[in-house]
Design a protein around this motif. Structure first.
Motif, PDB file in Angstrom:
ATOM      1  N   PRO A  39      -9.770 -69.120 -42.328  1.00 46.71           N
ATOM      2  CA  PRO A  39     -10.361 -67.805 -42.056  1.00 46.71           C
ATOM      3  C   PRO A  39     -11.745 -67.636 -42.674  1.00 46.71           C
ATOM      4  CG  PRO A  39      -8.058 -67.579 -42.677  1.00 46.71           C
ATOM      5  CD  PRO A  39      -8.415 -69.014 -42.926  1.00 46.71           C
ATOM      6  N   ILE A  40     -12.564 -66.846 -41.988  1.00 50.13           N
ATOM      7  CA  ILE A  40     -13.899 -66.485 -42.459  1.00 50.13           C
ATOM      8  C   ILE A  40     -13.856 -65.043 -42.964  1.00 50.13           C
ATOM      9  CG2 ILE A  40     -16.287 -66.043 -41.728  1.00 50.13           C
ATOM     10  CD1 ILE A  40     -15.887 -68.280 -39.638  1.00 50.13           C
ATOM     11  N   GLN A  41     -14.468 -64.806 -44.098  1.00 48.61           N
ATOM     12  CA  GLN A  41     -14.516 -63.460 -44.670  1.00 48.61           C
ATOM     13  C   GLN A  41     -15.886 -62.839 -44.415  1.00 48.61           C
ATOM     14  OE1 GLN A  41     -12.829 -62.151 -48.742  1.00 48.61           O
ATOM     15  NE2 GLN A  41     -14.991 -62.530 -49.150  1.00 48.61           N
ATOM     16  N   LEU A  42     -15.898 -61.652 -43.822  1.00 54.99           N
ATOM     17  CA  LEU A  42     -17.134 -60.916 -43.587  1.00 54.99           C
ATOM     18  C   LEU A  42     -17.119 -59.654 -44.439  1.00 54.99           C
ATOM     19  CD1 LEU A  42     -19.794 -60.282 -42.187  1.00 54.99           C
ATOM     20  CD2 LEU A  42     -18.498 -59.486 -40.193  1.00 54.99           C
ATOM     21  N   VAL A  43     -17.997 -59.603 -45.425  1.00 54.58           N
ATOM     22  CA  VAL A  43     -18.048 -58.478 -46.364  1.00 54.58           C
ATOM     23  C   VAL A  43     -18.858 -57.342 -45.754  1.00 54.58           C
ATOM     24  CG1 VAL A  43     -18.830 -57.717 -48.650  1.00 54.58           C
ATOM     25  CG2 VAL A  43     -17.807 -59.998 -48.359  1.00 54.58           C
ATOM     26  N   VAL A  44     -18.222 -56.197 -45.605  1.00 58.33           N
ATOM     27  CA  VAL A  44     -18.880 -54.978 -45.131  1.00 58.33           C
ATOM     28  C   VAL A  44     -19.077 -54.075 -46.355  1.00 58.33           C
ATOM     29  CG1 VAL A  44     -18.677 -52.934 -43.667  1.00 58.33           C
ATOM     30  CG2 VAL A  44     -17.888 -55.168 -42.830  1.00 58.33           C
ATOM     31  N   PRO A  45     -20.314 -53.766 -46.722  1.00 60.89           N
ATOM     32  CA  PRO A  45     -20.559 -53.071 -47.990  1.00 60.89           C
ATOM     33  C   PRO A  45     -20.434 -51.551 -47.907  1.00 60.89           C
ATOM     34  CG  PRO A  45     -22.642 -53.702 -47.007  1.00 60.89           C
ATOM     35  CD  PRO A  45     -21.574 -54.228 -46.101  1.00 60.89           C
ATOM     36  N   TRP A  46     -19.535 -51.079 -47.028  1.00 58.65           N
ATOM     37  CA  TRP A  46     -19.267 -49.648 -46.859  1.00 58.65           C
ATOM     38  C   TRP A  46     -17.764 -49.451 -46.750  1.00 58.65           C
ATOM     39  CZ3 TRP A  46     -24.029 -47.984 -47.525  1.00 58.65           C
ATOM     40  CH2 TRP A  46     -25.107 -48.715 -46.994  1.00 58.65           C
ATOM     41  N   PRO A  47     -17.277 -48.241 -47.003  1.00 61.82           N
ATOM     42  CA  PRO A  47     -15.846 -47.985 -46.786  1.00 61.82           C
ATOM     43  C   PRO A  47     -15.470 -48.158 -45.323  1.00 61.82           C
ATOM     44  CG  PRO A  47     -16.866 -46.225 -48.097  1.00 61.82           C
ATOM     45  CD  PRO A  47     -17.983 -47.063 -47.551  1.00 61.82           C
ATOM     46  N   ALA A  48     -14.186 -48.385 -45.075  1.00 62.60           N
ATOM     47  CA  ALA A  48     -13.707 -48.526 -43.700  1.00 62.60           C
ATOM     48  C   ALA A  48     -13.905 -47.224 -42.925  1.00 62.60           C
ATOM     49  CB  ALA A  48     -12.233 -48.918 -43.703  1.00 62.60           C
ATOM     50  N   GLY A  49     -14.183 -47.364 -41.629  1.00 61.79           N
ATOM     51  CA  GLY A  49     -14.257 -46.204 -40.760  1.00 61.79           C
ATOM     52  C   GLY A  49     -15.643 -45.795 -40.347  1.00 61.79           C
ATOM     53  N   GLY A  50     -16.688 -46.281 -41.035  1.00 58.97           N
ATOM     54  CA  GLY A  50     -18.053 -45.955 -40.655  1.00 58.97           C
ATOM     55  C   GLY A  50     -18.497 -46.763 -39.450  1.00 58.97           C
ATOM     56  N   SER A  51     -19.660 -46.427 -38.906  1.00 57.90           N
ATOM     57  CA  SER A  51     -20.121 -47.072 -37.680  1.00 57.90           C
ATOM     58  C   SER A  51     -20.346 -48.565 -37.860  1.00 57.90           C
ATOM     59  CB  SER A  51     -21.398 -46.399 -37.177  1.00 57.90           C
ATOM     60  OG  SER A  51     -22.380 -46.328 -38.199  1.00 57.90           O
ATOM     61  N   ALA A  52     -20.972 -48.987 -38.970  1.00 58.38           N
ATOM     62  CA  ALA A  52     -21.197 -50.416 -39.195  1.00 58.38           C
ATOM     63  C   ALA A  52     -19.877 -51.149 -39.364  1.00 58.38           C
ATOM     64  CB  ALA A  52     -22.090 -50.628 -40.421  1.00 58.38           C
ATOM     65  N   GLN A  69     -10.085 -69.077 -35.569  1.00 59.53           N
ATOM     66  CA  GLN A  69      -9.733 -68.661 -36.921  1.00 59.53           C
ATOM     67  C   GLN A  69     -10.071 -67.177 -37.061  1.00 59.53           C
ATOM     68  OE1 GLN A  69      -8.231 -70.300 -39.363  1.00 59.53           O
ATOM     69  NE2 GLN A  69      -8.230 -72.350 -38.433  1.00 59.53           N
ATOM     70  N   PRO A  70      -9.296 -66.428 -37.839  1.00 52.71           N
ATOM     71  CA  PRO A  70      -9.603 -65.003 -38.005  1.00 52.71           C
ATOM     72  C   PRO A  70     -10.876 -64.773 -38.802  1.00 52.71           C
ATOM     73  CG  PRO A  70      -7.762 -65.651 -39.413  1.00 52.71           C
ATOM     74  CD  PRO A  70      -8.057 -66.824 -38.522  1.00 52.71           C
ATOM     75  N   VAL A  71     -11.616 -63.742 -38.413  1.00 50.03           N
ATOM     76  CA  VAL A  71     -12.742 -63.250 -39.209  1.00 50.03           C
ATOM     77  C   VAL A  71     -12.230 -61.989 -39.897  1.00 50.03           C
ATOM     78  CG1 VAL A  71     -15.102 -62.388 -39.210  1.00 50.03           C
ATOM     79  CG2 VAL A  71     -14.436 -64.218 -37.624  1.00 50.03           C
ATOM     80  N   VAL A  72     -12.027 -62.085 -41.193  1.00 51.44           N
ATOM     81  CA  VAL A  72     -11.376 -61.028 -41.962  1.00 51.44           C
ATOM     82  C   VAL A  72     -12.439 -60.125 -42.588  1.00 51.44           C
ATOM     83  CG1 VAL A  72      -9.791 -60.516 -43.859  1.00 51.44           C
ATOM     84  CG2 VAL A  72      -9.438 -62.570 -42.449  1.00 51.44           C
ATOM     85  N   ILE A  73     -12.355 -58.835 -42.324  1.00 51.83           N
ATOM     86  CA  ILE A  73     -13.292 -57.870 -42.896  1.00 51.83           C
ATOM     87  C   ILE A  73     -12.829 -57.480 -44.293  1.00 51.83           C
ATOM     88  CG2 ILE A  73     -14.349 -55.601 -42.668  1.00 51.83           C
ATOM     89  CD1 ILE A  73     -15.252 -57.604 -40.553  1.00 51.83           C
ATOM     90  N   GLN A  74     -13.739 -57.580 -45.236  1.00 53.86           N
ATOM     91  CA  GLN A  74     -13.474 -57.085 -46.589  1.00 53.86           C
ATOM     92  C   GLN A  74     -14.468 -55.968 -46.886  1.00 53.86           C
ATOM     93  OE1 GLN A  74     -14.750 -59.167 -50.195  1.00 53.86           O
ATOM     94  NE2 GLN A  74     -12.662 -58.957 -50.989  1.00 53.86           N
ATOM     95  N   ASN A  75     -13.969 -54.757 -47.091  1.00 59.29           N
ATOM     96  CA  ASN A  75     -14.835 -53.635 -47.446  1.00 59.29           C
ATOM     97  C   ASN A  75     -15.101 -53.663 -48.943  1.00 59.29           C
ATOM     98  OD1 ASN A  75     -12.942 -52.451 -45.029  1.00 59.29           O
ATOM     99  ND2 ASN A  75     -15.052 -51.788 -44.867  1.00 59.29           N
ATOM    100  N   ARG A  76     -16.381 -53.711 -49.290  1.00 59.18           N
ATOM    101  CA  ARG A  76     -16.774 -53.745 -50.696  1.00 59.18           C
ATOM    102  C   ARG A  76     -17.944 -52.782 -50.897  1.00 59.18           C
ATOM    103  NH1 ARG A  76     -15.354 -57.267 -54.744  1.00 59.18           N
ATOM    104  NH2 ARG A  76     -16.759 -57.378 -56.534  1.00 59.18           N
ATOM    105  N   PRO A  77     -17.657 -51.472 -50.909  1.00 58.49           N
ATOM    106  CA  PRO A  77     -18.741 -50.492 -51.047  1.00 58.49           C
ATOM    107  C   PRO A  77     -19.226 -50.386 -52.488  1.00 58.49           C
ATOM    108  CG  PRO A  77     -16.626 -49.374 -50.924  1.00 58.49           C
ATOM    109  CD  PRO A  77     -16.348 -50.838 -50.715  1.00 58.49           C
ATOM    110  N   GLY A  78     -20.371 -49.760 -52.632  1.00 53.82           N
ATOM    111  CA  GLY A  78     -20.925 -49.513 -53.957  1.00 53.82           C
ATOM    112  C   GLY A  78     -22.390 -49.857 -54.029  1.00 53.82           C
ATOM    113  N   ALA A  79     -23.091 -49.246 -54.972  1.00 59.87           N
ATOM    114  CA  ALA A  79     -24.513 -49.494 -55.228  1.00 59.87           C
ATOM    115  C   ALA A  79     -25.352 -49.325 -53.965  1.00 59.87           C
ATOM    116  CB  ALA A  79     -24.721 -50.889 -55.824  1.00 59.87           C
TER     117      ALA A  79
END
Length: 331
Positions: A39-52, A69-79
């Protein structure tokens, strides 16, 4: 050793090197052919549910079908949306299995720090430019402000009393609001949240007067829970045809903040090509086009080389702007 002896040795050395390269090449080809094998991890730097978040989840879902292979979204907001990319730059291996959304705040924020914690060019492998945001300002439906001008008039008469929210200090939308306040000679109180969905919730709940952020507010305007006062596109948005642009309101501002996807520095260019091609294909599908249309997100596709050139040029712009405005952060 004579020159003549040296010439006899040189071809032998070349043959050895050529043989080594021939032996190595199939291994490289096999390694690239196997990508991805997990699997590939794609870090989204915002909480879930936003447009991006929604747009990149769509990209990941579509790309997974091609990659196997799955592309797994990891939400990591902050700063202000930079914690996730910073973590990828500092901790991820450059093997193509950890990626991140790349947006303008990541290019700007290092120059707002006394000691920059990352270099937007040297610490990343930029892969593809994708899209941007529809930004705008909206209030709760029962707000006393029917128009942008009414809001500005109230702010001028009540310095600091009116509150607005964005997705973070130093974000593109925050800086646009700072420019507007400077032009209008008004003072609003900034209440940053980690993402636009949280900001909208705060406005609907009455904790903040106005949200100035990406188009997570749009569905709430359509169902009459909120009212849009401005949009930040070059032209009016068809589904909000009665909402003026900033240009119409007298500001020389168009804000769409194009973003893309990047990985840590040192990625293999063969892997970059695989990722670019599959994400480009996903971006152009009717499925992702529908997601972008839902949030009025413009198509801003850039191939790898064009996107890298854009990043390099934009970094210089952001650096100069930070210095001109004297923007600083603690840390």
């Amino acid at each position: 050793m004579s020159v003549r002896d040296d010439t006899r040795i040189a071809p032998t050395r070349r043959l050895i090197l050529a043989g080594a390269a021939a032996l190595a090449a199939p291994g490289v080809a096999r390694a690239q052919a196997r990508f991805p094998d997990r699997p590939i991890q794609l870090v989204v730097p915002w909480p879930a549910g936003g447009s991006a978040d929604v747009q990149l989840r769509s990209i990941g879902d579509i790309a997974s079908r091609t990659l196997g292979q799955p592309v797994v979204i990891q939400n990591r907001p902050g700063a202000g949306g930079t914690l996730g990319p910073m973590t990828v730059a500092q901790q991820a291996r450059p093997d193509g299995y950890t990626l991140t959304q790349m947006h303008l705040s990541v290019l700007r924020r290092p120059w707002m720090m006394r000691t920059p914690q990352w270099d937007p060019i040297a610490d990343f492998t930029h892969i593809i430019g994708m899209t941007g945001w529809l930004f705008g300002c909206a209030v709760k439906a029962n707000s006393p402000f029917q128009t942008w001008q009414e809001m500005i008039a109230y702010a001028r008469a009540n310095p600091g009393k009116l509150t607005y929210t964005t997705s973070g200090i130093g974000t593109t939308n925050h800086l646009a609001m700072e420019s507007i306040q400077e032009k209008e000679n008004v003072q609003l109180t900034h209440v940053p949240y980690r993402g636009s969905n949280e900001a909208v919730t705060a406005v609907i709940g009455g904790q903040v007067d106005m949200v100035c952020d990406s188009s997570t507010w749009a569905p709430f305007v359509e169902n009459a829970q909120m009212r849009a006062l401005s949009v930040w596109t070059a032209e009016r948005v068809p589904r909000f045809a009665n909402v003026p642009t900033l240009k119409e309101l007298g500001y020389d501002l168009v804000v769409t903040s194009p973003y893309g996807v990047s990985g840590p520095k040192g990625m293999d260019e063969g892997v970059v090509r695989v990722l670019h091609d599959v994400m480009k294909a996903a971006l152009m599908t009717p499925e992702n086009t529908e997601v972008r249309s839902r949030f009025d997100m413009p198509l801003v596709y850039q191939d790898t080389q064009t996107y890298r050139a854009f990043i390099a040029e934009r970094v210089e712009y952001e650096k100069a702007m930070v210095r001109r405005l004297g923007l600083t952060l603690d840390g």
